[in-house]
Design a protein around this motif. Structure first.
Motif, PDB file in Angstrom:
ATOM      1  N   UNK A  22      54.693  19.110  46.312  1.00  0.00           N
ATOM      2  CA  UNK A  22      56.023  19.520  45.819  1.00  0.00           C
ATOM      3  C   UNK A  22      55.765  20.661  44.923  1.00  0.00           C
ATOM      4  N   UNK A  23      56.746  21.582  44.838  1.00  0.00           N
ATOM      5  CA  UNK A  23      56.751  22.900  43.901  1.00  0.00           C
ATOM      6  C   UNK A  23      56.702  22.129  42.586  1.00  0.00           C
ATOM      7  N   UNK A  56      42.023  26.671  42.544  1.00  0.00           N
ATOM      8  CA  UNK A  56      40.834  26.907  41.510  1.00  0.00           C
ATOM      9  C   UNK A  56      39.459  26.379  42.272  1.00  0.00           C
ATOM     10  N   UNK A  57      38.507  27.128  41.571  1.00  0.00           N
ATOM     11  CA  UNK A  57      37.278  26.585  41.938  1.00  0.00           C
ATOM     12  C   UNK A  57      36.956  25.169  41.669  1.00  0.00           C
ATOM     13  N   UNK A  58      37.657  24.746  40.770  1.00  0.00           N
ATOM     14  CA  UNK A  58      37.435  23.272  40.364  1.00  0.00           C
ATOM     15  C   UNK A  58      37.993  22.415  41.456  1.00  0.00           C
ATOM     16  N   UNK A  59      39.112  22.806  42.283  1.00  0.00           N
ATOM     17  CA  UNK A  59      39.597  22.081  43.432  1.00  0.00           C
ATOM     18  C   UNK A  59      38.376  22.048  44.588  1.00  0.00           C
ATOM     19  N   UNK A  60      37.931  23.008  44.868  1.00  0.00           N
ATOM     20  CA  UNK A  60      36.848  22.967  45.458  1.00  0.00           C
ATOM     21  C   UNK A  60      35.765  21.722  45.196  1.00  0.00           C
ATOM     22  N   UNK A 110      46.329  21.845  42.135  1.00  0.00           N
ATOM     23  CA  UNK A 110      47.482  21.934  41.303  1.00  0.00           C
ATOM     24  C   UNK A 110      48.873  22.426  41.862  1.00  0.00           C
ATOM     25  N   UNK A 111      49.847  21.957  41.482  1.00  0.00           N
ATOM     26  CA  UNK A 111      51.474  22.309  41.793  1.00  0.00           C
ATOM     27  C   UNK A 111      51.566  23.882  41.656  1.00  0.00           C
ATOM     28  N   UNK A 117      50.683  20.891  26.243  1.00  0.00           N
ATOM     29  CA  UNK A 117      51.166  21.708  27.489  1.00  0.00           C
ATOM     30  C   UNK A 117      50.826  23.234  27.132  1.00  0.00           C
ATOM     31  N   UNK A 118      50.660  23.761  25.763  1.00  0.00           N
ATOM     32  CA  UNK A 118      50.198  24.993  25.623  1.00  0.00           C
ATOM     33  C   UNK A 118      48.767  25.010  25.881  1.00  0.00           C
ATOM     34  N   UNK A 119      47.950  23.849  25.562  1.00  0.00           N
ATOM     35  CA  UNK A 119      46.605  23.983  25.799  1.00  0.00           C
ATOM     36  C   UNK A 119      46.186  24.000  27.166  1.00  0.00           C
ATOM     37  N   UNK A 120      47.193  23.347  27.981  1.00  0.00           N
ATOM     38  CA  UNK A 120      47.106  23.374  29.549  1.00  0.00           C
ATOM     39  C   UNK A 120      47.185  24.687  30.152  1.00  0.00           C
ATOM     40  N   UNK A 121      48.219  25.522  29.593  1.00  0.00           N
ATOM     41  CA  UNK A 121      48.665  26.593  30.114  1.00  0.00           C
ATOM     42  C   UNK A 121      47.187  27.822  29.510  1.00  0.00           C
ATOM     43  N   UNK A 122      46.715  27.606  28.692  1.00  0.00           N
ATOM     44  CA  UNK A 122      45.487  28.492  28.111  1.00  0.00           C
ATOM     45  C   UNK A 122      44.259  28.087  29.028  1.00  0.00           C
TER      46      UNK A 122
END
Ligand code: GTP
Length: 602
Positions: free
Chosen positions: A551-552, A592-596, A528-529, A569-574
């Motif tokens: 990219x940032x 995130x663990x998910x990235x691994x 994730x960025x 967007x809100x959901x994503x933030x949550x």
């Protein structure tokens, strides 16, 4: 049944040549199951049904009357895929003979060659059978010729059948009785048996599948396993016909199941000898434990599922003794295990079984083979006790400065493919650093190749690529071929200069750049960025081989991405906040663990 009326045999063949279909027909003829009672009785596991392959060898004891005499036939169905050859080895131990099936259309394939040599090595009588003669373009005579030139099998010994339609199948049973000798066992001695499989059942606990070599065994007797020396009372005895039939006693020559209150997987090992309590004896000649070739870290997807996964692994290895287990920990993934498998399909099937049979979800790290390194002289390196060390975990990769030479495991691969694919097959093998040993026309429009190949080059996708480049016709099998010096390196992945140990792999120097590039690209897509730019780098010995820039995270970018949908967007933030707990900090970067998990997923 007197010993001379017992036959123990196995069916071996290249994958899909019809072992399970023939086994079903044999069970029908002998009345063990009803005709058309459903396909592939012996493929019991869900993964076997889904993948249409046999993973576990299964046993069936059936009666067959030949020339007025009743015979007890113990049939052992075996898997065909190379990764499960341990099952085949194991299954051959109680056998005196095999039915070697060859598809009338495909002719001899890579595993046919391997299986034939295995049967010869075990001194087994071979009943050669050509199957699928009903197929429109079947050419059994061509296959008969192949068997003669390749294996010296007499034309008159070859049976031609259609397992699907049942044509000629009873002749196969007659040949089993006529050609295969009865087992070499003795009933006048105290009980001794070989444990050759085990599995776990909910109410009975561990079930042992045993082959009785000497004497007999009754309920309530106490048996001792040579391995842990503890006595166990025999609680149940049964024959597999192929569904369980409870009996009171087993005699030498028979194959049967017993349960005796064994609770955990480490109380028994496959290949162990059982004997009666108070009778001192020697172990039976067992079989060599298969050597795992591929190692991976295995972790629960959710840390809370650790216990579930632990129990599942313990139970499953009871049924799959070729898997080795050791504890392993990772900073990002927590507590886990390092498991050894015979091959990648074996690993995938194991994971699938964990999930389907035990509901345990897991993720595996990039598979690795076992490398060796020769350490310089005696003077240095207190941490190593010998000057030749082995490692299969990138975390244990030794400092190259103290290594005189690295070695990698090699295999002798046998490939059979249609003649028109010679060029493609050779190219594939050379690309995988293969060294050609032999090329031979084996008739039937097929060429057989032998290549010395680094194991590391074939474990992941060799078989799939071979299938693809030969339109599905190429087949492959391999055997262990020792170690050769190799220029291997540890490939690290760094985020803004910080190495993430979980992403490291061991690769051949010539492939480091390409593999590094692949990982960086993949990482770019799944990481994730963040508020700042991140450099994703593939590094070998401090040298950057590949790089991507993430990219940032900027307002206008997200606006475009999410199309101004505020709720989304809100959901994503949550979700992100929820995920915070499962992040690992690499410097200032949250991974995130998910990235691994996603990076490790194919
Ligand atoms: P693995 O267990 O995966 O090693 O395969 P297998 O050797 O047990 O093969 P299986 O019995 O599953 O048969 C493979 C395929 O061939 C199935 O689709 C069968 O229906 C088909 N098959 C088997 N025997 C015959 C036959 O005599 N004639 C025809 N036409 N097809 C057959």
């Amino acid at each position: 049944t007197p010993i001379e009326n017992i036959r123990n045999f196995s069916i071996i063949a290249h994958v899909d040549h019809g072992k399970s279909t023939l086994a079903d027909r044999l069970l029908e003829i002998t009345g063990a199951i009803e005709v058309n009672s459903g396909k592939q009785i012996l493929d019991k596991l869900q993964v076997e049904k889904e993948r249409g392959i046999t993973v576990k060898a299964q046993t069936a004891s059936v009666n067959y009357t030949y020339k007025g005499i009743k015979y007890l036939l113990n049939l052992i169905d075996t898997p065909g895929h190379v990764d499960f050859s341990a099952e085949v080895h194991r299954s051959l131990t109680p056998c005196q003979g095999v039915i070697l099936i060859v598809d009338a259309n495909d002719g001899v394939q890579a595993q046919t060659v391997a299986n034939f040599h295995l049967a010869v090595k075990h001194n087994l009588v071979i009943v050669p059978v050509i199957n699928k003669i009903d197929l429109k373009y079947a050419n059994p005579d061509r296959v008969v010729n192949q068997l003669e030139t390749l294996f010296d099998i007499k034309q008159s010994d070859v049976l031609k059948i259609s397992a699907k339609l049942g044509t000629g199948v009873s002749k196969v049973l007659d040949a089993v009785v006529e050609r295969i000798p009865p087992p070499d066992v003795c009933r006048d001695k105290p009980f001794r048996a070989l444990i050759f499989d085990s599995w776990y059942e909910k109410y009975k606990g561990t079930i042992l599948l045993i082959y009785i070599k000497e004497g007999s065994l009754s309920l309530k007797q106490h048996v001792v396993s040579m391995y842990n020396k503890k006595p166990y009372e025999v609680r149940t005895i049964s024959l597999l016909r192929p569904s369980e039939e409870v009996v009171n006693k087993l005699f030498a020559g028979q194959i049967g199941c017993i349960s005796c209150n064994l609770k955990s997987s480490n109380e028994t090992i496959i290949g162990d000898t059982l004997h009666l309590k108070d009778y001192v004896t020697e172990p039976l000649l067992g079989f060599k434990a298969p050597k795992p070739m591929v190692f991976s870290g295995l972790y629960p997807i959710e840390k809370s599922e650790f216990e579930v996964l632990k129990t599942a692994i313990e139970k499953l290895i009871l049924n799959d003794s070729s898997v080795t287990v050791a504890m392993e920990t990772s900073v990002a993934l927590g507590q886990g295990w390092r498991l050894g498998f015979l091959g990648l399909l074996h690993m995938e099937v194991f994971m699938q079984r964990l999930e389907q049979e035990y509901g345990a979800h897991s993720v595996v790290t990039t598979p690795s083979v076992t490398y060796k390194a020769k350490i310089f002289g005696k003077k240095n390196v207190k941490q190593y006790r010998t000057d030749m060390i082995s490692f299969n975990n990138p975390a244990n990769f030794p400092d190259p400065n103290i290594v005189e030479e690295f070695y990698e495991p090699m295999v002798l691969g046998t490939i059979i493919a249609p003649i028109e694919h010679i060029g493609t097959v050779m190219n594939l093998c050379f690309e995988r650093r293969g060294i050609q040993q032999m090329t031979k026309d084996i008739g039937h429009n097929r060429t057989m190749f032998q290549f010395l190949l680094p194991l590391n080059e074939i474990i992941v996708d060799f078989h799939d690529v071979l299938k693809r480049v030969t339109s599905g016709y190429g087949t492959f099998d391999y055997e262990d071929s020792g170690y050769e010096p190799a220029n291997i390196v540890k490939l690290n992945i760094a985020l803004n200069g910080k190495v993430v140990e979980e992403f490291s792999t061991i690769v051949h120097a010539s492939k480091a750049r390409a593999i590094g590039r692949q990982i960086c690209e993949k990482m770019l897509n799944i990481l994730p960025r963040q508020m700042f730019e991140i450099a994703i780098q593939a590094i070998v010995s401090g040298k950057v081989l590949a790089r991507e820039n993430l990219k940032a995270y900027k307002k206008d970018v997200t606006a475009k991405l999410y199309g101004g949908d505020v709720t989304r967007r809100m959901k994503l933030l949550a979700q992100q906040a929820e995920g915070k707990k499962k992040m690992k900090m690499i410097g200032k970067i949250c991974v995130p663990r998910e990235t691994f998990i996603n990076l490790l997923k194919k």
